[in-house]
Design an enzyme around this catalytic site. Structure first.
Site, PDB file in Angstrom:
ATOM      1  CB  SER A 120      -0.967  -0.041   1.181  1.00  0.00           C
ATOM      2  OG  SER A 120      -2.011   0.875   1.030  1.00  0.00           O
ATOM      3  CG  ASP A 169      -7.145  -2.240  -3.391  1.00  0.00           C
ATOM      4  OD1 ASP A 169      -7.821  -1.480  -2.665  1.00  0.00           O
ATOM      5  OD2 ASP A 169      -5.945  -2.476  -3.188  1.00  0.00           O
ATOM      6  CG  HIS A 221      -6.237  -2.118   0.318  1.00  0.00           C
ATOM      7  ND1 HIS A 221      -5.441  -1.633  -0.693  1.00  0.00           N
ATOM      8  CD2 HIS A 221      -5.654  -1.728   1.481  1.00  0.00           C
ATOM      9  CE1 HIS A 221      -4.424  -0.961  -0.170  1.00  0.00           C
ATOM     10  NE2 HIS A 221      -4.527  -1.018   1.148  1.00  0.00           N
TER      11      HIS A 221
END
Length: 742
Positions: free
Chosen positions: A593, A681, A713
């Site tokens: 991320s 996501d 995600h």
């Protein structure tokens, strides 16, 4: 090969080429012009999620990656088997009491998801959870929700809300079967096991019952996936009668709803990255009007905890404990009376009970009927301390007793249960200590071990070691690094007073994140053991942008100081090479991320430093995302990264570090790169790593993309699927490090 991959040729197949036969991504140039700067984006067309050409291309990239990794299939199976073999698959959590029931979750061998259940308390003084044996029947057990049954027939499953009414009669739960974080809310009658007709679609996580058990409060999101509305639903009424009780139009703010531990107040909390606000409503009046605690002030964050404290005469009185950063960078804790309807708290008139300390970052406070727990961070370690409320009589000073297990690298978290609970549960772990849960007697300080995470196969923590190192950043800042390794796999030379350094460079996996003031504390990991047992040293670079060293540490790694995050990570890598812990051909960078942005930027800055880069759901096209306010999360993220849409200086600054724009024209000298992502996501869209890998491949970098087509995600759902994903990534890491045959 699909026509979507035109031109249909592939890269030349040579024994030397790490990109042999990769599917070329067609260049379809589009111009992006802001503030006088034009960037030609060849791969923006991959954003069209519904386009069959895009889907076909992603599937082709995925198939190519899987084919290139086929030789690691036996290793992946071995790693999966090791994770599975060390895990007690049929297990139970330690029960937690609420009302007349003890609640827990259990897992069953062969099943992907937990089962939520409860058993009745033995009496009003039953505050010690029963010792439950895995696989044995639990007397009086009632199954509340079997996630395996709910997930049946779905490729993805996630639970977003789970709450039981105060009378124990009904269960509220919300599920997502796509990975897009849109949850369907349902209510189950626990006596019959049947769901009521009440159903709400497209909710956000975090729904709950009001104490009356008749009203439900839930959240919905706007088009940017931002929770922005709080709704009230009365059981048995149509959804069209649901009432919006709060709405936040400012796109920078996220909204949440909850219940104080005392259950006296319903709370609405909202916050941007730098400002927050809280509203209260007496919970026995769920249809009433919420009232404001502190009016928002730009740059001031605060949280509110209801407590009952002794007043000047020693009588119990309602109070609000407010943790805030007004004129207190690392926050201070104040106490204030509950404001009357129509009134608000005046910060300047509140009583300071834990003052600001530049060396201690206060992070939270929890209240119960008998004690308070303070959470804070000192010297890059999270800590918990407890205070008996009886000690506050006669105006005594607030003195918290810190709970510690005496390790230099440890994580200690004291969990406050329900309001009436007389004892604490204290969680403890380290890089070498499996997660442990203790019952802590607040009055005496006595600890009783309730459960330690079982690690099958004869795990001995004495076989492993952990240490803190410090790198020096470009500007002279000392950056902490945590390391863990297996003792018999890493041979040390002469001691320098701190245990020395490896006699020869060791293979090393360096993880980093560095955003949102998120701190990475010492934690135990079963999958990590498979790396350590093969001689890999695992390290965490606690770079600026995280919160390990206090609020200033975060501020020095965001907005116009964001480059510090990336240069800190590079400095950590170079420190580990220069001090002999590892070598550049034995070092893999890892981040997910915002950590994917970190490793993506780091590899542009210092490609020669790494042998490999593992980037999970990486935020690597950050500038493009921050320029589009219609995308999920963009406006709320401007306080973290800056607003390049309206500010040319921010644009140029982000343009200078965003990984996608800064891939070298000739990237053939880049290390091996594996990017993983999920098609659904909503936080970091799949298109970011897809574009990044396309640009890397076109520039000659040995980059691959692995995409889950039915996930969000957090990746795939289900524990066995998650283990398979970890095994895939770890097999790739071991291959890069030359340990695939170990």
């Amino acid at each position: 090969m699909s026509d979507a991959l035109t031109p249909s040729e592939t890269a030349p197949s040579t024994a030397e080429s790490p990109l042999a036969e990769f599917p070329l991504t067609e260049r379809r140039p589009t111009e992006r012009t802001f503030h006088g700067d034009t960037f030609v984006d060849d791969y923006e067309w991959l954003r069209s999620k519904e386009d069959p050409e895009v889907v076909a291309h992603l599937e082709a990239q995925n198939a190519w990656t899987l084919a290139r990794q086929e030789h690691l299939s036996p290793l992946r199976q071995t790693l999966f088997d090791e994770i599975k073999g060390r895990t007690l698959e049929t297990d139970l959590s330690v029960p937690s009491r609420d009302g007349d029931w003890w609640y827990y979750a259990r897992t069953v061998e062969g099943q992907q998801y937990p089962i939520h259940a409860r058993y009745p308390v033995a009496g009003p003084d039953d505050w010690t959870p029963r010792v439950l044996e895995p696989g044995e029947p639990v007397p009086g057990e009632q199954v509340l929700l079997d996630q395996n049954a709910e997930a049946d027939g779905h490729d993805f499953f996630a639970l977003g809300s789970l709450d039981v009414s105060d009378d124990g009669a009904r269960l509220l739960y919300a599920t997502d079967t796509a990975g897009d974080e849109r949850y369907t809310l349902r209510v189950r009658d626990l006596a019959t096991g049947e769901d009521l007709e009440d159903e709400v679609r497209e909710t956000a996580p975090g729904a709950l019952f009001a104490p009356d058990g008749e009203h439900i409060f839930y959240l919905t999101v706007d088009e940017a996936w931002r929770p922005w509305r709080v709704w009230r639903h009365r059981l048995g009424t149509p959804g069209s009668d649901d009432v919006i009780v709060f709405e936040e139009p400012d796109e920078r703010y996220w909204v949440g709803v909850g219940l104080s531990r005392s259950k006296k107040f319903l709370q609405i909390e909202l916050g941007s990255k730098v400002t927050s606000e809280s509203w209260l409503l007496e919970s026995d009046d769920p249809t009433g009007e919420f009232r404001l605690v502190w009016p928002r002030r730009e740059g001031v964050e605060y949280t509110v905890e209801h407590a009952v404290l002794p007043d000047a005469a020693g009588a119990p009185a309602d109070a609000l404990l407010i943790l805030h950063n007004k004129d207190a960078l690392n926050f201070e804790l104040v106490s204030s009376p509950v404001p009357a309807p129509g009134a608000t708290v005046t910060p300047e008139e509140a009583t300071v009970v834990v003052p600001h300390d530049p060396a201690v970052r206060l992070e939270g406070v929890s209240a119960s009927e008998r004690y308070l727990v303070l959470y804070y961070r000192r010297e890059a370690i999270s800590r918990s301390a407890v205070l008996l409320l009886s000690s506050l009589r006669d105006g005594a000073a607030w003195e918290f007793d810190e709970i510690s297990f005496g390790q230099p690298l440890e994580s200690v978290g004291a969990g406050v249960g329900v309001w009436e609970q007389p004892n604490l549960k204290v969680g403890y772990t380290s890089f070498v200590t499996p997660s442990s849960l203790y019952l802590y007697d607040v009055a005496s300080g006595e600890r009783t071990l309730l459960k330690q995470q079982p690690v099958l196969g004869g795990y001995d923590s004495g076989d492993y070691d952990q240490r803190r190192e410090w790198a020096v950043a470009e500007d002279g800042t000392r950056v902490p690094i945590s390391l863990v390794w297996r003792k018999d796999k890493v041979r040390f030379g002469a001691s320098d007073g701190d245990g020395g350094v490896p006699a020869e460079p060791a293979p090393l996996l360096l993880y980093g994140y560095g955003a949102y003031e998120y701190s990475i504390d010492p934690y135990f990991s079963v999958p990590r053991l498979s790396l350590l047992d093969r001689g890999v040293v695992f390290a965490i670079a606690h770079v600026r942008g995280g919160g390990e060293m206090g609020r200033a540490w975060y501020d020095d790694g965001k907005l116009a100081a964001k480059r510090n995050t990336f240069t800190d990570f590079v400095a950590c890598g170079r420190h580990l090479v220069d001090t002999g812990w590892t070598a550049s051909d034995r070092l893999v960078a890892d981040g997910g991320s915002a950590g994917g942005l970190l490793v993506g930027a780091a590899v542009n800055l210092a490609p020669e430093l790494f042998a490999g880069v593992l980037a999970g759901v990486p935020f690597v096209d950050a500038l493009t995302s921050m320029l589009d306010p219609t995308l999920p999360l963009t406006v709320t993220e401007w306080d973290e990264w800056g607003d390049p849409l309206h500010d040319p200086e921010v644009y140029q600054y982000m343009r200078s570090y965003s990984p996608y724009e800064n891939v070298a024209d000739d990237a053939s000298h880049y290390p091996r790169i594996l990017a993983t992502t999920s098609f659904n996501d909503t936080r970091v869209l799949y298109v970011e790593p897809a574009k990044w890998v396309a640009r890397l491949q076109a520039a000659g970098a040995p980059a691959m993309l692995k995409i889950e087509m039915s996930a969000g995600h957090g990746g795939v759902s289900g524990r066995y699927s998650a283990w398979e994903q970890v095994a895939f990534e770890h097999a790739w890491v071991l291959d890069v490090l030359g340990l695939a045959d170990h």
